[in-house]
Design an enzyme around this catalytic site. Structure first.
Site, PDB file in Angstrom:
ATOM      1  CD  GLU A  82      -2.932   1.039   2.349  1.00 24.25           C
ATOM      2  OE1 GLU A  82      -3.347   2.064   2.899  1.00 24.25           O
ATOM      3  OE2 GLU A  82      -3.372  -0.098   2.606  1.00 24.25           O
ATOM      4  CE1 TYR A 137      -3.500  -0.780   9.383  1.00 23.82           C
ATOM      5  CE2 TYR A 137      -5.468  -1.010  10.737  1.00 23.82           C
ATOM      6  CZ  TYR A 137      -4.859  -0.608   9.560  1.00 23.82           C
ATOM      7  OH  TYR A 137      -5.602  -0.037   8.571  1.00 23.82           O
ATOM      8  CG  ASP A 141      -2.641  -0.372   5.714  1.00 20.45           C
ATOM      9  OD1 ASP A 141      -1.517  -0.900   5.623  1.00 20.45           O
ATOM     10  OD2 ASP A 141      -2.805   0.815   6.044  1.00 20.45           O
TER      11      ASP A 141
END
Length: 656
Positions: free
Chosen positions: A9, A337, A108
């Site tokens: 990404e 994350y 992601d």
């Protein structure tokens, strides 16, 4: 020919994947033309969404001009266009795709991350859900976790429904935002106001939150009220107690003079009379209750709770917090994350990683004592696999070390500390105390006293003196003497405590994020309230900060005030936007319906076509409603006198 082509990404993620893959294969990564070669594999990258939905005029040149007669604009066949600054890179990615056997979506691990790689593949003629495409799904950038993820690639088709839900959300926002913005921009222009009247599914209900709060404060009328207070002596000690307002007020207030509609005592003279009545008298204990209470450690942070705490303690905006959290995750690989909606943690981390993380924290300045004293045998309520979806709460990674802490900037270190302390707190016992209450009677008057006896600070020792500062009202912490029913007490002195009602506080970035996450609290309809609560409010952890920034950019809201944490206030124009729009457009109920359906679609439980049909029908109703509106007033915007004519372009000259 590459065996695997990983499409990440963003560049940082590509490098991290390449390094982990190189360690697995025992080779050195080689950086080339927009790719990193790792043995037989290659890693390339995009930068977020490198394709965007085409603008209306790219479907029909007539749509360059705003015109209510064009609405609603609904493409028959959707088009995407590449972002101009990435076209050269896309050509290189196309070459890499042609020379690779297997392709790996390394977006992601969430809805938008799924779509932004899938759309690249689609635009390059690859079916993203074919056997050729795999999925890399990671919640931690720590090397150990990445290697485990690389060993657990699965078919990208497993996430097809998630990708469809993301695509529908993207199109729905385009349809709703673009059509409503054009509709109301034309309505206000026809009223003499030349402005872009921006409307959005999440943006507009968020603006309404701020406008409603500001108006509530502006219209607030403070109420002075009073509490007769007695200071009592018992053989075991002294204590303070407040007068209990009787349930049957008519007995002492037959003319409704002393109390307001909320049941507050508003007559100061009457309050003083009660205080004087008990002065120097004796009474007795009517009841004494004591019970043990506990407060477990708070759950680890989600992005929303981290943004709230960073706003309160560090004065960061929601966007600044997200940016720092992203750096801690990507650059330092010190935390997991960040764009997560959950605060719970997987049992696998407790079993395999918690001990190592705690050891690293115990070796780092500022955490030695609290991490060293943590009890890893304790298991808090945070460890619950049943509460997890794609991600878990934000915690330090197994790759964290004291050297990483030293490499952080001061603000990164401050945010990391908030994350780490909550993780450490999971391995401390609950805070405990004895909650005591007593009711005493003097003549016909009853007074109540509350108090607490601390037993154990528990997890609060992780926060030291800060915990005491945040404990709240110190008066409730008085230490009550032990008493029993019918014990005699005497009144040492009496007084009245003057109180004044306060308006709610203006929003800050943190409290606005909290309100967006818990918008069900601002809704009265039971069904909508339930849906919004189930869907964690409006927006997502990844988008809420951007919504606030967009409203500021549009000059609908502003940050104002001195000090560390600024207020978020609505502007006059922002208030007018809410006044002009119909209730259905500003209502968060629209989001609750969308998110409920998108959640079902992502699980394969609902139809994409049905979602789209309902959306278009709703748009048609909104447009028809708008066409019937007359002129409107937008305060705070420049108003110009309307010239004769319809406002349409001249069909002959094409100019006037």
């Amino acid at each position: 020919m590459h065996k695997h082509l990983f499409i990440a990404e963003k560049p940082n993620l590509a490098k991290t994947i390449a390094d982990a893959r190189a360690k697995m294969l025992g080779v050195q990564p080689k950086t080339g033309n927009h790719c990193i070669t790792v043995g037989d594999d290659a890693v390339t990258w995009v930068r977020g969404h490198v394709y965007e939905l085409a603008a209306p005029h790219e479907y029909d040149p007539a749509f360059k001009r705003f015109d209510i007669s064009h609405l609603p604009i609904v493409p028959d066949k959707w088009k995407r266009k590449p972002k101009q600054d990435f076209i050269g890179k896309l050509n290189r990615i196309r070459e890499l795709i042609r020379s690779s056997d297997k392709l790996v979506n390394a977006g992601d691990a969430e809805r938008e991350g799924q779509l932004l790689i899938d759309e690249v593949l689609e635009e390059m003629g690859v079916d993203p859900f074919s056997d050729r495409v795999l999925r890399f799904w990671a919640s931690s950038m720590a090397e150990r976790d990445l290697i485990e993820t690389l060993n657990s690639l699965f078919p990208n088709s497993d996430k097809k429904n998630l990708s469809i839900a993301a695509m529908l959300r993207q199109r729905a926002d385009w349809l709703h935002g673009l059509n409503m913005t054009r509709l109301y921009t034309e309505i206000v222009r026809n009223s003499g106001v030349d402005m872009l009247f921006s409307v959005g599914r999440v943006q507009t209900p968020t603006l309404k939150l701020v406008v409603d709060r500001d108006r509530e404060i502006a219209n607030f009328k403070p109420v002075d009220h009073y509490a007769p207070t007695g200071f009592f002596i018992h053989e075991n000690g002294k204590f303070k107690a407040d007068w209990i307002i009787p349930d049957d007020k008519s007995r002492i207030d037959p003319d409704d003079k002393y109390f307001d509609l909320e049941g507050r005592l508003v007559d100061k003279v009457f309050a003083k009379k009660i205080a004087d009545d008990i002065a120097g008298k004796r009474g007795k204990v009517e009841s004494f209750k004591s019970q043990n209470k506990s407060n477990p450690p708070p759950l680890p942070h989600s992005l929303a709770t981290l943004q709230q705490e960073c706003s309160k303690k560090l004065g960061l905006t929601a966007q600044q917090t997200l940016d720092v959290a992203q750096e801690l995750y990507e650059k330092h690989k010190a935390t997991t994350y960040p764009r997560t909606e959950t605060q719970h943690l997987p049992n696998s981390v407790l079993k395999d990683e918690a001990s190592g993380i705690m050891s690293a924290l115990a070796s780092s300045p500022g955490f030695e004592e609290i991490a060293g004293n943590a009890d890893l045998k304790l298991k808090s309520a945070a460890w619950d696999d049943s509460k997890l979806s794609d991600h878990y709460g934000i915690i330090p990674t197994s790759e964290f070390s004291s050297s990483k802490l030293r490499a952080m900037s001061p603000i990164e270190r401050s945010v990391f500390e908030l994350i780490a302390k909550l993780f450490i707190a999971q391995f401390y016992p609950a805070q405990t105390w004895k909650s005591n209450s007593a009711v005493v009677v003097v003549d016909e008057h009853r007074f109540k006293a509350n108090g607490r006896d601390p037993i154990s600070a528990g997890w609060r020792v992780v926060y030291g003196a800060q915990a005491d500062e945040e404990e709240g009202d110190k008066e409730s912490d008085q230490k009550l003497p032990t008493m029993k029913k019918s014990d005699p007490v005497s009144v040492e002195r009496s007084d009245i405590t003057s109180k004044r009602t306060k308006p709610p506080a203006h929003f800050t970035d943190g409290t606005l994020i909290e309100a967006m996450s818990n918008i069900h609290k601002f809704v009265s309809d039971p069904e909508v309230k339930k849906r919004l609560k189930e869907n964690d409010g409006i927006g997502t952890g990844a988008t809420r900060a951007g919504i606030i920034e967009k409203l500021i950019e549009r000059e609908f809201i502003q940050r104002k005030g001195g000090g560390k944490t600024k207020k978020v206030l609505s502007t006059t124009v922002g208030q007018s936007v809410i006044d002009v729009l119909p209730a259905q457009v500003v209502d968060p109920g629209l989001t609750s319906i969308w998110e409920a359906q998108l959640s079902k679609i992502s699980k394969g439980e609902a139809s994409a076509d049905q979602f789209t049909d309902v959306l278009i029908n709703t748009l048609n109703k909104f447009v028809e409603q708008g066409r019937k509106m007359g002129t409107v007033k937008v305060r705070g915007a420049d108003t110009k006198a309307l010239l004769p004519g319809t406002g349409n372009t001249c069909p002959k000259c094409g100019k006037g």
